[in-house]
Design a protein around this motif. Sequence first.
Motif, PDB file in Angstrom:
ATOM      1  N   VAL A  49      63.494  75.258  64.764  1.00  0.00           N
ATOM      2  CA  VAL A  49      64.912  75.414  64.819  1.00  0.00           C
ATOM      3  C   VAL A  49      65.284  74.836  66.042  1.00  0.00           C
ATOM      4  O   VAL A  49      64.839  74.984  67.087  1.00  0.00           O
ATOM      5  CB  VAL A  49      65.414  77.022  64.690  1.00  0.00           C
ATOM      6  CG1 VAL A  49      66.873  77.354  65.284  1.00  0.00           C
ATOM      7  CG2 VAL A  49      64.820  77.551  63.717  1.00  0.00           C
ATOM      8  N   PHE A  50      66.598  74.003  65.945  1.00  0.00           N
ATOM      9  CA  PHE A  50      66.963  73.359  67.203  1.00  0.00           C
ATOM     10  C   PHE A  50      68.566  73.693  67.131  1.00  0.00           C
ATOM     11  O   PHE A  50      69.335  73.914  66.247  1.00  0.00           O
ATOM     12  CB  PHE A  50      67.141  71.854  66.861  1.00  0.00           C
ATOM     13  CG  PHE A  50      65.730  71.418  66.572  1.00  0.00           C
ATOM     14  CD1 PHE A  50      64.803  70.756  67.735  1.00  0.00           C
ATOM     15  CD2 PHE A  50      65.207  71.338  65.255  1.00  0.00           C
ATOM     16  CE1 PHE A  50      63.500  70.426  67.356  1.00  0.00           C
ATOM     17  CE2 PHE A  50      63.935  70.805  65.137  1.00  0.00           C
ATOM     18  CZ  PHE A  50      62.901  70.527  66.175  1.00  0.00           C
ATOM     19  N   GLU A 106      73.384  74.519  65.042  1.00  0.00           N
ATOM     20  CA  GLU A 106      72.065  74.848  64.861  1.00  0.00           C
ATOM     21  C   GLU A 106      71.648  74.067  63.808  1.00  0.00           C
ATOM     22  O   GLU A 106      72.384  74.063  62.764  1.00  0.00           O
ATOM     23  CB  GLU A 106      71.742  76.455  64.789  1.00  0.00           C
ATOM     24  CG  GLU A 106      70.345  76.863  64.478  1.00  0.00           C
ATOM     25  CD  GLU A 106      70.251  78.489  64.366  1.00  0.00           C
ATOM     26  OE1 GLU A 106      70.510  78.854  65.486  1.00  0.00           O
ATOM     27  OE2 GLU A 106      69.936  78.871  63.477  1.00  0.00           O
ATOM     28  N   VAL A 107      70.431  73.598  63.807  1.00  0.00           N
ATOM     29  CA  VAL A 107      69.793  73.093  62.301  1.00  0.00           C
ATOM     30  C   VAL A 107      68.341  73.523  62.402  1.00  0.00           C
ATOM     31  O   VAL A 107      67.598  73.538  63.429  1.00  0.00           O
ATOM     32  CB  VAL A 107      69.718  71.458  62.530  1.00  0.00           C
ATOM     33  CG1 VAL A 107      68.900  70.964  63.897  1.00  0.00           C
ATOM     34  CG2 VAL A 107      69.472  70.701  61.296  1.00  0.00           C
ATOM     35  N   ALA A 147      64.815  72.831  71.506  1.00  0.00           N
ATOM     36  CA  ALA A 147      64.021  73.559  70.295  1.00  0.00           C
ATOM     37  C   ALA A 147      63.575  74.975  70.606  1.00  0.00           C
ATOM     38  O   ALA A 147      63.561  75.188  71.977  1.00  0.00           O
ATOM     39  CB  ALA A 147      62.860  72.662  70.214  1.00  0.00           C
ATOM     40  N   ASP A 148      63.365  75.699  69.755  1.00  0.00           N
ATOM     41  CA  ASP A 148      62.852  77.061  69.730  1.00  0.00           C
ATOM     42  C   ASP A 148      61.401  77.042  70.315  1.00  0.00           C
ATOM     43  O   ASP A 148      61.092  78.014  71.132  1.00  0.00           O
ATOM     44  CB  ASP A 148      63.036  77.959  68.457  1.00  0.00           C
ATOM     45  CG  ASP A 148      64.263  78.657  68.349  1.00  0.00           C
ATOM     46  OD1 ASP A 148      65.366  78.227  68.915  1.00  0.00           O
ATOM     47  OD2 ASP A 148      64.385  79.314  67.621  1.00  0.00           O
ATOM     48  N   GLY A 153      60.793  70.811  75.255  1.00  0.00           N
ATOM     49  CA  GLY A 153      61.575  70.987  74.301  1.00  0.00           C
ATOM     50  C   GLY A 153      62.951  71.009  74.441  1.00  0.00           C
ATOM     51  O   GLY A 153      63.836  71.739  73.739  1.00  0.00           O
ATOM     52  N   LYS A 154      63.564  70.024  75.415  1.00  0.00           N
ATOM     53  CA  LYS A 154      64.749  69.704  75.358  1.00  0.00           C
ATOM     54  C   LYS A 154      65.229  68.349  75.310  1.00  0.00           C
ATOM     55  O   LYS A 154      64.357  67.785  76.230  1.00  0.00           O
ATOM     56  CB  LYS A 154      65.349  70.689  76.609  1.00  0.00           C
ATOM     57  CG  LYS A 154      66.794  70.544  76.895  1.00  0.00           C
ATOM     58  CD  LYS A 154      67.325  71.042  78.295  1.00  0.00           C
ATOM     59  CE  LYS A 154      67.149  72.690  77.912  1.00  0.00           C
ATOM     60  NZ  LYS A 154      67.803  73.312  79.074  1.00  0.00           N
TER      61      LYS A 154
END
Length: 758
Positions: free
Chosen positions: A713-714, A700-701, A727-728, A751-752
């Motif tokens: 947050v990714f 997680e980053v 991605a959240d 988001g992906k």
Amino acid sequence: MKFTDGFWLMRDGVQASYATEVRDLRAGDDHFTAYAAVHRVRERGDTLNSPLITVECFAPAEGVIGVRATHHAGKARRGPDFALPGVSTAPGSAKVRRDGTVTELTSGPLTLRLDTAGPWGLEFLDAGGRRLTAVERKGTAFATTPDGAHHMIAQLALAVGESVYGLGERFTPYVKNGQSVDIWQADGGTSSEQAYKNIPFHLSSRGYGVFVNHPGKVSYEIGSESVGQVQFSVEDQSLEFYVVAGPTPKEVLTRYTALTGRPALPPAWSFGLWLTTSFCTPYDEETVTSFVDGMAERELPLSVFHFDCFWMREYQWSDFAWDPDVFPDPEGMLRRLRERGLKVSMWINPYIAQKSPLFAQAAEAGYLVRRANGDIWQWDLWQPGMALVDFTNPAARIWYTDRLRTLLDQGVDCFKTDFGERVPTDVVWYDGSDPERMHNYYTHLYNEAVFELLREERGPGEAVLFARSATAGGQQFPVHWGGDCFASLEAMAESLRGGLSLSLSGFGFWSHDIGGFEGTPEPAVFKRWLAFGLLSSHSRLHGNVSYRVPWAFGDEAVVVAGVFIRLKHRLMPYLYGAAAEAHRTGVPVMRPMLLEFPDDPACRSLDRQYMLGPDLLVAPVFSVEGEVEFYLPDGTWTHLLTGERVQGPCWRRETHGFDSLPLYVRPGAVLPWGADDTRPDGDWLDGLTLLVTPDTGDGEVTVPGQDGAAAAVFRTARTGDRLTVTADDPQLPFCVRVVGDASASAPAVAGKAVLRLC
């Protein structure tokens, strides 16, 4: 301070008394007190005409155990004392257990053990029962010296192969074993044992730290009087120290900074390039404008312009008034600079020169430090007849900061709080403080006053200093810079040693004068220093007798400056995440290799490389020719600029041009990479790329916003050779790319992003 003459003898005129055996012990639920005789007691008569040392053991915070040894408790405590915001008064943070002759005090993963059946001694144990260190047979003592001074002494045992770090920003060898160190503020440059930032805290490679809770002069002998001991002493009747648990160095710093204060989060704009007028150079608004224009014409992004000393009239520092002959329209000039998107920094110090009209005003009001006979303390060093503002007087503090408030109203954004080290001890303070204890602590009051003003006027997220001196707790008021270094490669290396030492003393942010302060660097030195300076937490071009504009060092210096300014800007989503971590946990942005790789013995003495945040290894080049030797820990590392992959652990010798240096991405890292290379405080999510390595796996980053909180947050997930990044926020556009390989990239859809790794 050394008290012994070898193993058997004392130095001439020294008389020492050592705790020998426990004669009584009184225990509570969360603390105990031992009364130690200084010789063996065989009969009642031995208790006469003989001192006791009172040893109090307690837990000021979870995972921290304090020991206070006192000879005579009746000495008046005049202060100052370190402000320790993390001291816990809540019950239950520690527990005492007694079993026969053994008494144990446990706080979190740390236990202190005393066995009254044997000779005097204290053992500190980790959660698994492993001995971390111990107070052994000569570890608790007091001594008198020929001048009649009374010293309290403590010793903690060193294990075989144990290394000691920290004690502030020290330019002597990075590993402190074998050194004598005095915690005493001095304006001594960067090439001697003197230091601007003296912190009575050391960190051990065995996973613990020790903080001596005394703001005055603390003298250390780190394996230099007794080679198996770290000895520290104070001229006082009582000595208090805290052992801070790990087990990792990061956890030690987290606990220590929780106790003494965490660094504030500097504003994002402060991470850009600062350019100054330099010190003794001639300058006026035309000069300043030419510098700003020159940077713009050469497409060199600039964030902060700093006015050094001579913005004020000569012989009148600091009276906070612009020199009207040089700057006839300061408000207009500041407005014009701000219209160009620049922040403005001003040089100040805590001294008031006699020629300034402020001197008479402050003298009449009682705002200046006085001698015992009532005379104002003065001397002619630095400024003629200068005096010192007494920050222990609340009215003087308000008076001083009101002068700065006027500058803020004109458009100034921040201050370089210079000096604060040359503080006399033959004076009387307004609040009755002990002059010896105030010598080191003065800088804390000075920087705190200015920082709190900025926080009040500019908001908590906008306050930032460029401070030179500090003591324990000073990390709360960033940023600090390394002081007056020479314009040489050797001084560049000693500056890095000082910064690494400071980072292991609880300071999250640190900078230095790019190109060196004293003298004029050779173009090659300046270009090498540019790379190092722009891969530090904060970056400033500053000198003494010559300007530090890049074009003064040739066309190639302009190119090099541009490369590394833009590189730092693109790294800001990553760097500001490290900054937010420093603010949240106390783990610094510039990290000695020991912090990230505590179990790798090769990392314990490395002082010419560092980790910038958790995932970037930086090895500055300290040679004109570009030759550099450095170490890569275990795993496959990827060069950020070239994509070259190197399998560690290994030592590397490389040769780099001026526009490069060893800059390796940690195996498995995910590096947020911004699209905007023109400024440090842009929209980091606009055009964001996540740089991954071929061995990036599940993780997680977080990309922070400019308040330090999470903006995005990714999450990464690895299945075979496919890496999925989610991605959240499904509406957030981003791209995933392999470090150094533009062809291996994948844009996100809903988001992906899915990337095939080779």
